[in-house]
Write a protein that holds these residues in place. Sequence first.
Motif, PDB file in Angstrom:
ATOM      1  N   PRO A   1       0.845  -1.197   0.000  1.00  0.00           N
ATOM      2  CA  PRO A   1       0.000   0.000   0.000  1.00  0.00           C
ATOM      3  C   PRO A   1       0.884   1.252   0.000  1.00  0.00           C
ATOM      4  O   PRO A   1       2.050   1.205   0.424  1.00  0.00           O
ATOM      5  N   TYR A   2       0.306   2.371  -0.428  1.00  0.00           N
ATOM      6  CA  TYR A   2       1.120   3.570  -0.612  1.00  0.00           C
ATOM      7  C   TYR A   2       0.431   4.791  -0.016  1.00  0.00           C
ATOM      8  O   TYR A   2      -0.778   4.794   0.257  1.00  0.00           O
ATOM      9  N   ARG A   3       1.223   5.835   0.174  1.00  0.00           N
ATOM     10  CA  ARG A   3       0.725   7.099   0.707  1.00  0.00           C
ATOM     11  C   ARG A   3       0.125   7.928  -0.426  1.00  0.00           C
ATOM     12  O   ARG A   3       0.856   8.488  -1.242  1.00  0.00           O
ATOM     13  N   LEU A   4      -1.164   8.026  -0.448  1.00  0.00           N
ATOM     14  CA  LEU A   4      -1.828   8.824  -1.478  1.00  0.00           C
ATOM     15  C   LEU A   4      -1.499  10.300  -1.327  1.00  0.00           C
ATOM     16  O   LEU A   4      -1.529  11.061  -2.300  1.00  0.00           O
ATOM     17  N   ASP A   5      -1.140  10.733  -0.091  1.00  0.00           N
ATOM     18  CA  ASP A   5      -0.860  12.147   0.155  1.00  0.00           C
ATOM     19  C   ASP A   5       0.607  12.509  -0.076  1.00  0.00           C
ATOM     20  O   ASP A   5       1.000  13.663   0.125  1.00  0.00           O
ATOM     21  N   HIS A   6       1.422  11.546  -0.509  1.00  0.00           N
ATOM     22  CA  HIS A   6       2.841  11.859  -0.747  1.00  0.00           C
ATOM     23  C   HIS A   6       2.948  12.837  -1.908  1.00  0.00           C
ATOM     24  O   HIS A   6       2.249  12.694  -2.919  1.00  0.00           O
ATOM     25  N   PRO A   7       3.816  13.861  -1.801  1.00  0.00           N
ATOM     26  CA  PRO A   7       3.924  14.872  -2.857  1.00  0.00           C
ATOM     27  C   PRO A   7       4.189  14.309  -4.249  1.00  0.00           C
ATOM     28  O   PRO A   7       3.679  14.825  -5.246  1.00  0.00           O
ATOM     29  N   ILE A   8       4.982  13.251  -4.328  1.00  0.00           N
ATOM     30  CA  ILE A   8       5.257  12.652  -5.635  1.00  0.00           C
ATOM     31  C   ILE A   8       4.002  12.008  -6.205  1.00  0.00           C
ATOM     32  O   ILE A   8       3.692  12.174  -7.390  1.00  0.00           O
TER      33      ILE A   8
ATOM     34  N   PRO B   1      -3.923  11.501 -12.909  1.00  0.00           N
ATOM     35  CA  PRO B   1      -4.810  10.421 -12.473  1.00  0.00           C
ATOM     36  C   PRO B   1      -4.759   9.183 -13.361  1.00  0.00           C
ATOM     37  O   PRO B   1      -4.838   8.057 -12.864  1.00  0.00           O
ATOM     38  N   ASP B   2      -4.628   9.368 -14.682  1.00  0.00           N
ATOM     39  CA  ASP B   2      -4.611   8.208 -15.574  1.00  0.00           C
ATOM     40  C   ASP B   2      -3.353   7.382 -15.392  1.00  0.00           C
ATOM     41  O   ASP B   2      -3.382   6.144 -15.487  1.00  0.00           O
ATOM     42  N   ILE B   3      -2.222   8.033 -15.114  1.00  0.00           N
ATOM     43  CA  ILE B   3      -0.976   7.301 -14.877  1.00  0.00           C
ATOM     44  C   ILE B   3      -1.055   6.549 -13.556  1.00  0.00           C
ATOM     45  O   ILE B   3      -0.633   5.386 -13.452  1.00  0.00           O
ATOM     46  N   LEU B   4      -1.620   7.192 -12.526  1.00  0.00           N
ATOM     47  CA  LEU B   4      -1.780   6.506 -11.245  1.00  0.00           C
ATOM     48  C   LEU B   4      -2.684   5.293 -11.405  1.00  0.00           C
ATOM     49  O   LEU B   4      -2.398   4.212 -10.867  1.00  0.00           O
ATOM     50  N   ALA B   5      -3.760   5.450 -12.175  1.00  0.00           N
ATOM     51  CA  ALA B   5      -4.695   4.340 -12.389  1.00  0.00           C
ATOM     52  C   ALA B   5      -4.019   3.176 -13.090  1.00  0.00           C
ATOM     53  O   ALA B   5      -4.354   2.003 -12.845  1.00  0.00           O
ATOM     54  N   LYS B   6      -3.033   3.475 -13.961  1.00  0.00           N
ATOM     55  CA  LYS B   6      -2.320   2.427 -14.679  1.00  0.00           C
ATOM     56  C   LYS B   6      -1.189   1.819 -13.854  1.00  0.00           C
ATOM     57  O   LYS B   6      -0.479   0.938 -14.329  1.00  0.00           O
ATOM     58  N   SER B   7      -1.020   2.306 -12.633  1.00  0.00           N
ATOM     59  CA  SER B   7       0.066   1.839 -11.779  1.00  0.00           C
ATOM     60  C   SER B   7      -0.417   1.075 -10.554  1.00  0.00           C
ATOM     61  O   SER B   7       0.350   0.335  -9.933  1.00  0.00           O
ATOM     62  N   VAL B   8      -1.675   1.260 -10.200  1.00  0.00           N
ATOM     63  CA  VAL B   8      -2.213   0.700  -8.959  1.00  0.00           C
ATOM     64  C   VAL B   8      -2.878  -0.650  -9.216  1.00  0.00           C
ATOM     65  O   VAL B   8      -3.596  -0.828 -10.192  1.00  0.00           O
ATOM     66  N   VAL B   9      -2.625  -1.588  -8.332  1.00  0.00           N
ATOM     67  CA  VAL B   9      -3.329  -2.870  -8.313  1.00  0.00           C
ATOM     68  C   VAL B   9      -3.805  -3.099  -6.887  1.00  0.00           C
ATOM     69  O   VAL B   9      -2.986  -3.204  -5.961  1.00  0.00           O
ATOM     70  N   GLU B  10      -5.122  -3.140  -6.703  1.00  0.00           N
ATOM     71  CA  GLU B  10      -5.699  -3.375  -5.373  1.00  0.00           C
ATOM     72  C   GLU B  10      -5.087  -2.444  -4.325  1.00  0.00           C
ATOM     73  O   GLU B  10      -4.669  -2.872  -3.245  1.00  0.00           O
TER      74      GLU B  10
ATOM     75  N   THR C   1       1.505 -14.513 -10.241  1.00  0.00           N
ATOM     76  CA  THR C   1       0.222 -15.002  -9.751  1.00  0.00           C
ATOM     77  C   THR C   1      -0.831 -13.905  -9.689  1.00  0.00           C
ATOM     78  O   THR C   1      -1.945 -14.150  -9.303  1.00  0.00           O
ATOM     79  N   THR C   2      -0.454 -12.670 -10.037  1.00  0.00           N
ATOM     80  CA  THR C   2      -1.402 -11.586 -10.072  1.00  0.00           C
ATOM     81  C   THR C   2      -1.219 -10.813 -11.363  1.00  0.00           C
ATOM     82  O   THR C   2      -0.475 -11.240 -12.244  1.00  0.00           O
ATOM     83  N   VAL C   3      -1.852  -9.642 -11.459  1.00  0.00           N
ATOM     84  CA  VAL C   3      -1.745  -8.813 -12.663  1.00  0.00           C
ATOM     85  C   VAL C   3      -0.291  -8.545 -12.988  1.00  0.00           C
ATOM     86  O   VAL C   3       0.502  -8.161 -12.108  1.00  0.00           O
ATOM     87  N   ASP C   4       0.091  -8.724 -14.245  1.00  0.00           N
ATOM     88  CA  ASP C   4       1.469  -8.514 -14.689  1.00  0.00           C
ATOM     89  C   ASP C   4       1.850  -7.061 -14.512  1.00  0.00           C
ATOM     90  O   ASP C   4       1.180  -6.171 -14.996  1.00  0.00           O
ATOM     91  N   ARG C   5       2.954  -6.820 -13.809  1.00  0.00           N
ATOM     92  CA  ARG C   5       3.371  -5.452 -13.546  1.00  0.00           C
ATOM     93  C   ARG C   5       4.456  -4.994 -14.507  1.00  0.00           C
ATOM     94  O   ARG C   5       4.547  -3.803 -14.794  1.00  0.00           O
ATOM     95  N   ILE C   6       5.351  -5.910 -14.894  1.00  0.00           N
ATOM     96  CA  ILE C   6       6.467  -5.468 -15.735  1.00  0.00           C
ATOM     97  C   ILE C   6       6.478  -6.278 -17.017  1.00  0.00           C
ATOM     98  O   ILE C   6       6.333  -7.473 -16.972  1.00  0.00           O
TER      99      ILE C   6
END
Length: 243
Positions: free
Chosen positions: A98-105, A111-120, A238-243
């Motif tokens: 899990p990650y910090r949604l409030d982190h400045p980076i 939003p579209d890039i974040l959506a393409k980076s997040v899994v669950e 075993t989950t969504v392919d990340r790389i």
Amino acid sequence: MSFYKEPSPKDDARAVFQVLKRGGIAIIPMNVGYGITAIDPDALDRIFRTKRREPHKRHVMVGSYLLHREIHLLAPQEASIVKLLTVNLNLPLGVVAPYRLDHPIIQKLPPDILAKSVVEDTLALLVNGGALLDELSRLATIEKLLLMGSSANITGTGVKIVVEDIEPEILKVADIVINYGIQKFHHPRPSSTMIDFRTMRVVRYGACYDVVQDALWRFCRIKVPDDPGTSPLSSGETTVDRI
């Protein structure tokens, strides 16, 4: 007398960072094979199209242990396991957490890039990609920019451990290529071992997996499965392919 340019991670990272800030694409050594990275959303889309990636594929952050500590949210026990593997044992590792949604980076990500980076509600981050990547991550973090990347290859062809094996169309899309020769952590296959630290589930069996497996049992009494195979294209995901 030297007839080649010797590796200089700090100098090369600065050169790469200037290219990335201008919206460019870089191919760089990442210890577990060559990666292709960008900051600009349009550049990331060009990487996806050139690699012929399916829409369900996810971007992965490429960075450092320090960036992991800033962005990821883990309980003390799981955080100590990441430290064991990446700091004490100096192993390359894809950390899913899990990650910090409030982190400045994170806040600066479209939003579209974040959506393409997040899994669950997790983000994946490559830690210990090498000296060049550590310096590149440091420079990007100072300016609150997030490096996103993938392996420098056509999807399904396997991670490349030398630049000479990278497909011409991948090389062509890059604005800068840093060649450090054969990458050292490619046994039993290139690409990083990746673990979801919410559940200690292996997402991908990659380089140094046998060392990771032994360390988890030896020091933490955590048992993870044996590597199901050693084929270069047998990722064991075993989950969504990340790389």
